[in-house]
Design an enzyme around this catalytic site. Structure first.
Site, mmCIF file in Angstrom:
data_model
loop_
_atom_site.group_PDB
_atom_site.id
_atom_site.type_symbol
_atom_site.label_atom_id
_atom_site.label_comp_id
_atom_site.label_asym_id
_atom_site.label_seq_id
_atom_site.Cartn_x
_atom_site.Cartn_y
_atom_site.Cartn_z
ATOM 1 N N HIS A 1 34.498 36.767 46.011
ATOM 2 C CA HIS A 1 34.468 37.682 47.158
ATOM 3 C C HIS A 1 33.897 39.033 46.760
ATOM 4 O O HIS A 1 33.679 39.330 45.568
ATOM 5 C CB HIS A 1 35.877 37.863 47.750
ATOM 6 C CG HIS A 1 36.897 38.351 46.766
ATOM 7 N ND1 HIS A 1 36.895 39.632 46.262
ATOM 8 C CD2 HIS A 1 37.969 37.715 46.199
ATOM 9 C CE1 HIS A 1 37.904 39.785 45.431
ATOM 10 N NE2 HIS A 1 38.583 38.627 45.366
ATOM 11 N N CYS B 1 40.553 36.453 40.564
ATOM 12 C CA CYS B 1 39.400 36.150 41.418
ATOM 13 C C CYS B 1 38.096 36.645 40.792
ATOM 14 O O CYS B 1 38.088 37.359 39.799
ATOM 15 C CB CYS B 1 39.588 36.783 42.797
ATOM 16 S SG CYS B 1 40.760 35.897 43.838
#
Length: 481
Positions: free
Chosen positions: A405, A421
């Site tokens: 992301h 992440c």
């Protein structure tokens, strides 16, 4: 003796009046009186002497047999040169240094240029109209592109061999673009340099020109601006094809059926397999669908090579979407995958051994898991924010709490500051979102990629029409950022 042999002989020996006379007799026997009369004019006194004296046929037949012998010797020499060239190409393909082949100490383009420079069919003195056979306006120029790795022992031999094998009748220009190599990887770029141009003219004459000073040990000419523009358009088209064909495969894996149009791939969330679409996709969709079907069916039958052959047959024709690509099929033929290297904070979008993009990313060190995943959710503005902690795009990994992301902490790119992440800059994550369809495999590990980046200039980014309604307002994501 065929008049093609005589024409070749006369071209090399334009002062041989007997040869002109014999060529005229051949044309006369075929009913081509205009060509015969021209040849008789060039024969001059030989024509007068033989026609007026009505010399026995065996006199000039004996002379013709000698010409045949000379021509056959030249043909054997030509075949031998072509055999050596074929050997050279196979050695290039195999990555072996050719020891005794002619041209072994020169570049592949030099060997091609010398070995394949064919003789023109018609003599120099033949009128221009007779030489062409058809008007220049009736000959359509066919521009074809491909790419090959250069460096680390690679000199584009595979691409040159393929271009040579596809040369034939018709005017054709094949440009070979150069990809940088890094270990076993080839680095794809939007603006790759032209390394070679191979041309076939309307007479079938094949020539090769190197545009790499290091390869040819020369000062090469400038590549035309037209070829450069066409090359940029070609690389853009290959990226579009890679995204679309990968989306078709993902759809088939999810639904056990084939999509009927691009629209089926570009639905609102959660059926947004494609993130962005272009008008070009509709043109190439039927062919890419047929290719995917042929390959999948062949793999299921255990005959992948046959599937590739069937796919190639589908791509024939000047109006085919990939008529401008050597071989008539998309260059980036392998489905897209994502590889993330924790050792050097790199994320690569790959097709086989070709790195299409290479971005620097932020990770979480040991908190970032290793293993194999797939992209499941593809979300625009996760949790309703384009400038929030997940940025303007998010791609969830296998329904876990991990995702690729954006971020509102751009300084964390290249560091291990996340909870696991993968963080990307805004421009990078938006481009990856557009290129990588839902269902794209993701592999995370160490020491997987070279330590470099390959990102286009801002005006050359992959960016088309964003599919509407790709947000997911019904869910709040709690990725481990």
């Amino acid at each position: 003796m065929q008049n093609t042999d005589l024409r070749s002989y006369v071209k090399k020996h334009p002062d041989n009046k007997m040869a002109w006379y014999l060529l005229g007799k051949e044309y006369l026997g075929e009913g081509q009186e205009a060509k015969a009369n021209y040849c008789f004019q060039q024969a001059g006194e030989v024509y007068e002497a033989f026609e007026r004296s009505k010399a026995p046929a065996d006199i000039w037949m004996d002379y013709q047999e000698k010409l045949v012998e000379v021509s056959e010797q030249k043909e054997k020499k030509r075949r031998k040169r072509k055999m050596w060239l074929t050997l050279l190409m196979f050695l290039l393909l195999a990555g072996l240094p050719p020891a005794d082949a002619p041209g072994a100490n020169r570049g592949a383009a030099d060997a091609l240029s010398e070995a394949l420079e064919s003789e023109d069919d018609m003599p120099d003195g033949m009128p221009a109209k007779e030489q062409r056979g058809a008007s220049q306006a009736s000959v359509e120029q066919n521009n074809v592109f491909t790419a090959a790795g250069f460096g680390n022992g690679n000199d584009g031999g595979t691409a040159l061999a393929a271009a040579w094998s596809e040369s034939g009748a018709g005017v054709k220009t094949t440009a070979v673009l150069g990809m940088q190599t890094a270990k076993t990887w080839y680095i794809w770029k939007r603006d790759m340099p032209v390394k070679y141009i191979m041309q076939t003219n309307q007479k079938g004459k094949l020539t090769a020109q190197s545009y790499d000073a290091k390869q040819c040990n020369c000062k090469p000419p400038e590549v035309s601006s037209k070829i450069k523009r066409m090359a940029l358009s070609w690389t853009s088209k290959q990226e579009t094809a890679a995204a679309l064909s990968s989306a078709i495969i993902s759809y088939h894996k999810q639904h056990k059926a084939w999509p009927k149009s691009v629209t089926a791939l570009a639905q609102p969330f959660p059926n947004n397999i494609l993130g962005e679409t272009s008008a070009e996709m509709s043109d190439m969709f039927p062919e890419l669908l047929a290719m995917s079907q042929a390959k999948t069916q062949a793999v299921e039958r255990g005959a992948a090579d046959i599937g590739r052959t069937q796919a190639a047959e589908l791509s024939k024709g000047k109006k085919a979407p990939f008529a401008d690509t050597l071989g008539g099929q998309p260059f980036l033929e392998k489905p897209l995958e994502i590889v993330i290297d924790k050792s050097n904070h790199r994320l690569a979008l790959i097709s086989g051994s070709t790195i299409v993009r290479m971005y620097e990313v932020g990770l979480g060190g040991e908190r970032t898991p290793e293993g194999s995943y797939v992209i499941t959710d593809k979300v625009v503005n996760p949790n309703g924010h384009s400038n929030g902690e997940f940025g303007s795009r998010g791609m969830q990994l296998s329904n876990t709490n991990y995702a690729i992301h954006g971020t509102n902490e751009p300084d964390s790119i290249g560091l291990d500051e996340s909870l696991g992440c993968v963080r990307m800059s805004k421009a990078d994550v938006e481009e990856l979102f557009a290129l990588a369809p839902q269902g794209t495999p993701v592999r995370i590990g160490k020491n997987l990629l070279p330590e470099l980046t390959s990102v286009p200039k801002s005006e050359q980014r992959y960016k088309y029409k964003l599919v509407p309604q790709q947000n997911n307002p019904n869910k709040t994501y709690h990725w481990l950022n």
